[in-house]
Design a protein around this motif. Sequence first.
Motif, PDB file in Angstrom:
ATOM      1  N   MET A 153       0.832  -1.157   0.000  1.00 19.38           N
ATOM      2  CA  MET A 153       0.000   0.000   0.000  1.00 19.38           C
ATOM      3  C   MET A 153       0.891   1.240   0.000  1.00 19.38           C
ATOM      4  SD  MET A 153      -2.861   0.538   2.767  1.00 19.38           S
ATOM      5  CE  MET A 153      -4.414   0.779   2.320  1.00 19.38           C
ATOM      6  N   GLY A 154       0.606   2.186  -0.893  1.00 19.58           N
ATOM      7  CA  GLY A 154       1.447   3.377  -1.016  1.00 19.58           C
ATOM      8  C   GLY A 154       0.953   4.540  -0.162  1.00 19.58           C
ATOM      9  N   GLN A 155       1.835   5.485   0.014  1.00 19.97           N
ATOM     10  CA  GLN A 155       1.476   6.694   0.767  1.00 19.97           C
ATOM     11  C   GLN A 155       1.351   7.865  -0.189  1.00 19.97           C
ATOM     12  OE1 GLN A 155       4.527   7.304   3.665  1.00 19.97           O
ATOM     13  NE2 GLN A 155       3.205   6.578   5.299  1.00 19.97           N
ATOM     14  N   CYS A 156       0.444   8.767   0.138  1.00 11.60           N
ATOM     15  CA  CYS A 156       0.278   9.994  -0.643  1.00 11.60           C
ATOM     16  C   CYS A 156       0.754  11.156   0.220  1.00 11.60           C
ATOM     17  CB  CYS A 156      -1.187  10.186  -1.027  1.00 11.60           C
ATOM     18  SG  CYS A 156      -1.462  11.689  -1.977  1.00 11.60           S
ATOM     19  N   VAL A 157       1.698  11.900  -0.273  1.00  9.06           N
ATOM     20  CA  VAL A 157       2.226  13.044   0.460  1.00  9.06           C
ATOM     21  C   VAL A 157       1.955  14.295  -0.365  1.00  9.06           C
ATOM     22  CG1 VAL A 157       4.293  14.130   1.416  1.00  9.06           C
ATOM     23  CG2 VAL A 157       4.016  11.643   1.514  1.00  9.06           C
ATOM     24  N   TYR A 158       1.384  15.286   0.275  1.00  5.83           N
ATOM     25  CA  TYR A 158       1.088  16.543  -0.397  1.00  5.83           C
ATOM     26  C   TYR A 158       1.777  17.660   0.356  1.00  5.83           C
ATOM     27  CZ  TYR A 158      -1.511  20.426  -2.400  1.00  5.83           C
ATOM     28  OH  TYR A 158      -1.845  21.586  -3.036  1.00  5.83           O
ATOM     29  N   LYS A 159       2.458  18.543  -0.360  1.00  5.88           N
ATOM     30  CA  LYS A 159       3.155  19.665   0.268  1.00  5.88           C
ATOM     31  C   LYS A 159       2.583  20.970  -0.271  1.00  5.88           C
ATOM     32  CE  LYS A 159       7.623  17.605   1.177  1.00  5.88           C
ATOM     33  NZ  LYS A 159       9.061  17.784   1.030  1.00  5.88           N
ATOM     34  N   ASP A 160       2.564  21.948   0.606  1.00  7.53           N
ATOM     35  CA  ASP A 160       2.119  23.285   0.217  1.00  7.53           C
ATOM     36  C   ASP A 160       2.924  24.287   1.019  1.00  7.53           C
ATOM     37  OD1 ASP A 160       0.761  25.337  -0.967  1.00  7.53           O
ATOM     38  OD2 ASP A 160      -1.189  24.877  -0.089  1.00  7.53           O
ATOM     39  N   THR A 161       2.955  25.518   0.565  1.00 11.13           N
ATOM     40  CA  THR A 161       3.691  26.564   1.250  1.00 11.13           C
ATOM     41  C   THR A 161       2.715  27.657   1.664  1.00 11.13           C
ATOM     42  OG1 THR A 161       5.606  26.141  -0.133  1.00 11.13           O
ATOM     43  CG2 THR A 161       5.569  28.237   1.049  1.00 11.13           C
ATOM     44  N   LEU A 162       2.889  28.125   2.858  1.00  6.46           N
ATOM     45  CA  LEU A 162       2.042  29.184   3.396  1.00  6.46           C
ATOM     46  C   LEU A 162       2.951  30.260   3.958  1.00  6.46           C
ATOM     47  CD1 LEU A 162      -0.762  30.236   4.304  1.00  6.46           C
ATOM     48  CD2 LEU A 162      -0.427  28.944   6.408  1.00  6.46           C
ATOM     49  N   THR A 163       2.730  31.499   3.554  1.00  9.40           N
ATOM     50  CA  THR A 163       3.510  32.617   4.069  1.00  9.40           C
ATOM     51  C   THR A 163       2.655  33.396   5.042  1.00  9.40           C
ATOM     52  OG1 THR A 163       4.706  32.773   1.981  1.00  9.40           O
ATOM     53  CG2 THR A 163       4.806  34.686   3.441  1.00  9.40           C
ATOM     54  N   VAL A 164       3.161  33.578   6.224  1.00  9.72           N
ATOM     55  CA  VAL A 164       2.463  34.328   7.259  1.00  9.72           C
ATOM     56  C   VAL A 164       3.275  35.581   7.544  1.00  9.72           C
ATOM     57  CG1 VAL A 164       1.652  34.336   9.638  1.00  9.72           C
ATOM     58  CG2 VAL A 164       1.515  32.244   8.274  1.00  9.72           C
ATOM     59  N   ARG A 165       2.589  36.730   7.491  1.00 11.02           N
ATOM     60  CA  ARG A 165       3.240  37.991   7.810  1.00 11.02           C
ATOM     61  C   ARG A 165       2.550  38.561   9.034  1.00 11.02           C
ATOM     62  NH1 ARG A 165       3.205  43.685   5.990  1.00 11.02           N
ATOM     63  NH2 ARG A 165       1.085  43.315   5.322  1.00 11.02           N
ATOM     64  N   PHE A 166       3.336  38.947   9.996  1.00  7.03           N
ATOM     65  CA  PHE A 166       2.788  39.465  11.240  1.00  7.03           C
ATOM     66  C   PHE A 166       3.191  40.920  11.387  1.00  7.03           C
ATOM     67  CE2 PHE A 166       3.086  40.128  15.895  1.00  7.03           C
ATOM     68  CZ  PHE A 166       1.754  39.930  16.188  1.00  7.03           C
ATOM     69  N   ASP A 167       2.195  41.800  11.437  1.00  6.76           N
ATOM     70  CA  ASP A 167       2.460  43.227  11.638  1.00  6.76           C
ATOM     71  C   ASP A 167       2.193  43.519  13.099  1.00  6.76           C
ATOM     72  OD1 ASP A 167       2.752  45.939  11.573  1.00  6.76           O
ATOM     73  OD2 ASP A 167       1.122  46.318  10.165  1.00  6.76           O
ATOM     74  N   ASP A 168       3.275  43.728  13.848  1.00  6.60           N
ATOM     75  CA  ASP A 168       3.138  43.908  15.293  1.00  6.60           C
ATOM     76  C   ASP A 168       3.151  45.384  15.692  1.00  6.60           C
ATOM     77  OD1 ASP A 168       5.757  44.468  14.787  1.00  6.60           O
ATOM     78  OD2 ASP A 168       6.572  43.260  16.412  1.00  6.60           O
ATOM     79  N   SER A 169       2.515  46.209  14.872  1.00  7.24           N
ATOM     80  CA  SER A 169       2.483  47.632  15.207  1.00  7.24           C
ATOM     81  C   SER A 169       1.046  48.137  15.228  1.00  7.24           C
ATOM     82  CB  SER A 169       3.303  48.427  14.190  1.00  7.24           C
ATOM     83  OG  SER A 169       2.728  48.303  12.909  1.00  7.24           O
ATOM     84  N   LEU A 170       0.866  49.232  15.896  1.00  7.84           N
ATOM     85  CA  LEU A 170      -0.413  49.930  15.909  1.00  7.84           C
ATOM     86  C   LEU A 170      -0.224  51.176  15.067  1.00  7.84           C
ATOM     87  CD1 LEU A 170      -3.291  50.443  16.966  1.00  7.84           C
ATOM     88  CD2 LEU A 170      -2.266  51.593  18.918  1.00  7.84           C
ATOM     89  N   LYS A 171      -0.936  51.249  13.968  1.00  6.81           N
ATOM     90  CA  LYS A 171      -0.816  52.395  13.069  1.00  6.81           C
ATOM     91  C   LYS A 171      -2.168  53.069  12.969  1.00  6.81           C
ATOM     92  CE  LYS A 171       2.765  50.132  10.401  1.00  6.81           C
ATOM     93  NZ  LYS A 171       3.087  49.438   9.175  1.00  6.81           N
ATOM     94  N   VAL A 172      -2.332  54.205  13.618  1.00  5.12           N
ATOM     95  CA  VAL A 172      -3.582  54.957  13.561  1.00  5.12           C
ATOM     96  C   VAL A 172      -3.277  56.430  13.323  1.00  5.12           C
ATOM     97  CG1 VAL A 172      -5.003  53.412  14.957  1.00  5.12           C
ATOM     98  CG2 VAL A 172      -3.613  55.142  16.075  1.00  5.12           C
ATOM     99  N   SER A 173      -4.223  57.111  12.707  1.00  8.55           N
ATOM    100  CA  SER A 173      -4.090  58.546  12.481  1.00  8.55           C
ATOM    101  C   SER A 173      -5.469  59.180  12.546  1.00  8.55           C
ATOM    102  CB  SER A 173      -3.440  58.823  11.126  1.00  8.55           C
ATOM    103  OG  SER A 173      -4.258  58.340  10.084  1.00  8.55           O
ATOM    104  N   MET A 174      -5.484  60.494  12.750  1.00 11.72           N
ATOM    105  CA  MET A 174      -6.747  61.233  12.819  1.00 11.72           C
ATOM    106  C   MET A 174      -6.425  62.689  12.512  1.00 11.72           C
ATOM    107  SD  MET A 174      -9.448  61.470  16.005  1.00 11.72           S
ATOM    108  CE  MET A 174      -8.342  62.327  17.112  1.00 11.72           C
ATOM    109  N   ILE A 175      -7.405  63.406  11.993  1.00 17.88           N
ATOM    110  CA  ILE A 175      -7.224  64.830  11.748  1.00 17.88           C
ATOM    111  C   ILE A 175      -6.746  65.502  13.029  1.00 17.88           C
ATOM    112  CG2 ILE A 175      -9.623  65.421  12.270  1.00 17.88           C
ATOM    113  CD1 ILE A 175      -9.467  67.452   9.987  1.00 17.88           C
ATOM    114  N   LYS A 176      -5.826  66.460  12.912  1.00 21.55           N
ATOM    115  CA  LYS A 176      -5.268  67.082  14.117  1.00 21.55           C
ATOM    116  C   LYS A 176      -6.063  68.320  14.547  1.00 21.55           C
ATOM    117  CE  LYS A 176      -0.732  65.191  14.049  1.00 21.55           C
ATOM    118  NZ  LYS A 176      -1.021  64.083  14.882  1.00 21.55           N
ATOM    119  N   ASP A 177      -6.231  69.260  13.658  1.00 25.01           N
ATOM    120  CA  ASP A 177      -6.915  70.505  13.987  1.00 25.01           C
ATOM    121  C   ASP A 177      -7.853  70.890  12.852  1.00 25.01           C
ATOM    122  OD1 ASP A 177      -5.344  70.837  16.349  1.00 25.01           O
ATOM    123  OD2 ASP A 177      -3.723  71.592  15.106  1.00 25.01           O
ATOM    124  N   THR A 178      -8.991  71.477  13.210  1.00 33.61           N
ATOM    125  CA  THR A 178      -9.910  71.945  12.189  1.00 33.61           C
ATOM    126  C   THR A 178     -10.789  73.051  12.761  1.00 33.61           C
ATOM    127  OG1 THR A 178     -11.474  71.258  10.484  1.00 33.61           O
ATOM    128  CG2 THR A 178     -11.747  70.267  12.659  1.00 33.61           C
TER     129      THR A 178
END
Length: 179
Positions: A1-26
């Motif tokens: 009995m044979g084995q079936c092997v399947y390979k795949d690649t997954l790229t995970v990117r982790f952004d560990d920053s807080l990026k926020v903005s808002m109008i300053k004065d109006t």
Amino acid sequence: MGQCVYKDTLTVRFDDSLKVSMIKDTTLCNGEDFWLQPHGNGDSYAWQDSSYSASYKVEQSGIYTVVAQNGCGKDTLTATVNLTACSCQLLLPNAFTPNGDGRNDTFRPLHACEMSEFQMAIYDRYGEMVYRSTSPDQGWDGTFRGNRVPTGNFVWMVHYFNTATKQPVFKKGSVLVIR
């Protein structure tokens, strides 16, 4: 009995920053609707009055503070908003009589301020747009597709850019067509 092997690649990117903005004065004209809205990757927003929402309605002059937070940290943003009496306020009547007598036959702004990018839309009670204009000098004559609309209330929405304050403005209300 044979084995079936399947390979795949997954790229995970982790952004560990807080990026926020808002109008300053109006600076805004008294009576204008204005919402402060932080932009970015915050998960929660806590305002100076202990309210929690992604936007905050400005109703008076002052310094507004929001703490934006996500799993990576938090950041404090501030905006100074000044409300002032402007020399020109866009006013629209709450009723008109499109009966052809030459008086009060069209619905349009009474005082066209210094503005650009004007847009006005009028909707019937079913939400169907019955009129649209890009000029504050043009008025609605109370017709839709060449037919007179019945007596009743219609909702209007106006967007424009106030060239004096350099801010976009949104106003809405209703108008009564009287036959």
